[in-house]
Design a protein around this motif. Structure first.
Motif, PDB file in Angstrom:
ATOM      1  N   HIS A 105       0.844  -1.189   0.000  1.00  0.00           N
ATOM      2  CA  HIS A 105       0.000   0.000   0.000  1.00  0.00           C
ATOM      3  C   HIS A 105       0.885   1.248   0.000  1.00  0.00           C
ATOM      4  O   HIS A 105       2.027   1.212   0.444  1.00  0.00           O
ATOM      5  N   PRO A 106       0.355   2.359  -0.496  1.00  0.00           N
ATOM      6  CA  PRO A 106       1.164   3.577  -0.542  1.00  0.00           C
ATOM      7  C   PRO A 106       1.293   4.231   0.835  1.00  0.00           C
ATOM      8  O   PRO A 106       0.371   4.162   1.648  1.00  0.00           O
ATOM      9  N   VAL A 107       2.449   4.819   1.080  1.00  0.00           N
ATOM     10  CA  VAL A 107       2.670   5.658   2.241  1.00  0.00           C
ATOM     11  C   VAL A 107       3.302   6.937   1.702  1.00  0.00           C
ATOM     12  O   VAL A 107       4.424   6.928   1.214  1.00  0.00           O
ATOM     13  N   ARG A 108       2.546   8.011   1.751  1.00  0.00           N
ATOM     14  CA  ARG A 108       3.012   9.281   1.200  1.00  0.00           C
ATOM     15  C   ARG A 108       3.859  10.007   2.231  1.00  0.00           C
ATOM     16  O   ARG A 108       3.536  10.073   3.406  1.00  0.00           O
ATOM     17  N   GLY A 109       4.950  10.531   1.756  1.00  0.00           N
ATOM     18  CA  GLY A 109       5.801  11.353   2.594  1.00  0.00           C
ATOM     19  C   GLY A 109       6.208  12.590   1.833  1.00  0.00           C
ATOM     20  O   GLY A 109       6.066  12.661   0.619  1.00  0.00           O
ATOM     21  N   GLN A 110       6.676  13.571   2.561  1.00  0.00           N
ATOM     22  CA  GLN A 110       7.173  14.781   1.925  1.00  0.00           C
ATOM     23  C   GLN A 110       8.606  15.000   2.381  1.00  0.00           C
ATOM     24  O   GLN A 110       8.914  14.880   3.564  1.00  0.00           O
ATOM     25  N   VAL A 111       9.477  15.302   1.437  1.00  0.00           N
ATOM     26  CA  VAL A 111      10.902  15.434   1.701  1.00  0.00           C
ATOM     27  C   VAL A 111      11.404  16.718   1.053  1.00  0.00           C
ATOM     28  O   VAL A 111      10.990  17.056  -0.058  1.00  0.00           O
ATOM     29  N   LEU A 112      12.278  17.418   1.737  1.00  0.00           N
ATOM     30  CA  LEU A 112      12.920  18.608   1.183  1.00  0.00           C
ATOM     31  C   LEU A 112      14.420  18.408   1.177  1.00  0.00           C
ATOM     32  O   LEU A 112      14.983  17.794   2.077  1.00  0.00           O
ATOM     33  N   LEU A 113      15.080  18.956   0.173  1.00  0.00           N
ATOM     34  CA  LEU A 113      16.532  18.981   0.093  1.00  0.00           C
ATOM     35  C   LEU A 113      16.955  20.435   0.245  1.00  0.00           C
ATOM     36  O   LEU A 113      16.564  21.282  -0.565  1.00  0.00           O
ATOM     37  N   LEU A 114      17.707  20.727   1.293  1.00  0.00           N
ATOM     38  CA  LEU A 114      18.105  22.095   1.607  1.00  0.00           C
ATOM     39  C   LEU A 114      19.622  22.233   1.610  1.00  0.00           C
ATOM     40  O   LEU A 114      20.333  21.274   1.900  1.00  0.00           O
ATOM     41  N   ASP A 115      20.105  23.428   1.328  1.00  0.00           N
ATOM     42  CA  ASP A 115      21.521  23.735   1.521  1.00  0.00           C
ATOM     43  C   ASP A 115      21.686  24.206   2.956  1.00  0.00           C
ATOM     44  O   ASP A 115      21.137  25.233   3.350  1.00  0.00           O
TER      45      ASP A 115
END
Length: 160
Positions: A105-115
């Protein structure tokens, strides 16, 4: 509510032994019910994945995109003499005739790449019980050698 706080150090010496420590109540942040720290190796896929592909191809591997397949067995029509087949179908494995894994099943996540080159250690905050596995919610910070930092923190199950 159970709150786990995990501190992750940046591994500067790959030969160094892993350090895992459970912190006492006096050592952990006031909001944390449990706190551990350890040193871990992290890999930046920006560099590592192209390296793996190059090695795979140099050893005679073939990467081939094909149309949507009805089954894993159908993949062999593209390379009948293959000695290995890597199944990277993810949610698609639910629909493959010879797999039909309905537990995926899907598990949605949110990810950011920062300096953020000043961030030299990572951490994870776990809220709720792990229940022997991947339960609860978490936020995390993972520094990269490049000075970039991965941050994330959503976990939305069955988000189709």
């Amino acid at each position: 509510m159970w709150v786990t706080y995990i501190l992750i150090g940046v591994l500067t010496d790959p030969c160094r032994s892993r350090q895992f420590r459970i912190h006492s109540k006096a050592e952990r942040p006031a909001f944390a019910d449990h706190c551990v720290s350890f040193t871990s190796l992290t890999i930046d896929p920006t560099f590592y994945l192209p390296y793996l592909v190059t090695r795979f191809l140099a050893l005679g591997g073939i990467i081939q995109r094909v149309p949507k397949l009805p089954s894993l067995a159908a993949a062999l029509t593209y390379s009948p003499s293959a000695t290995a087949l890597v199944n990277c179908t993810g949610l698609g494995s639910r629909d493959l005739e010879d797999v039909q894994d309905k537990t995926v099943h899907p598990v949605r996540g949110q990810v950011l790449l920062l300096d953020a080159p000043w961030v030299r250690s990572g951490w994870t905050r776990q809220v709720g019980s792990l229940a022997g596995g991947e339960g609860g919610e978490r936020t995390y910070v993972i520094p990269r050698a490049s000075g970039q930092v991965i941050i994330g923190g959503t976990r939305e199950k069955d988000d189709w």
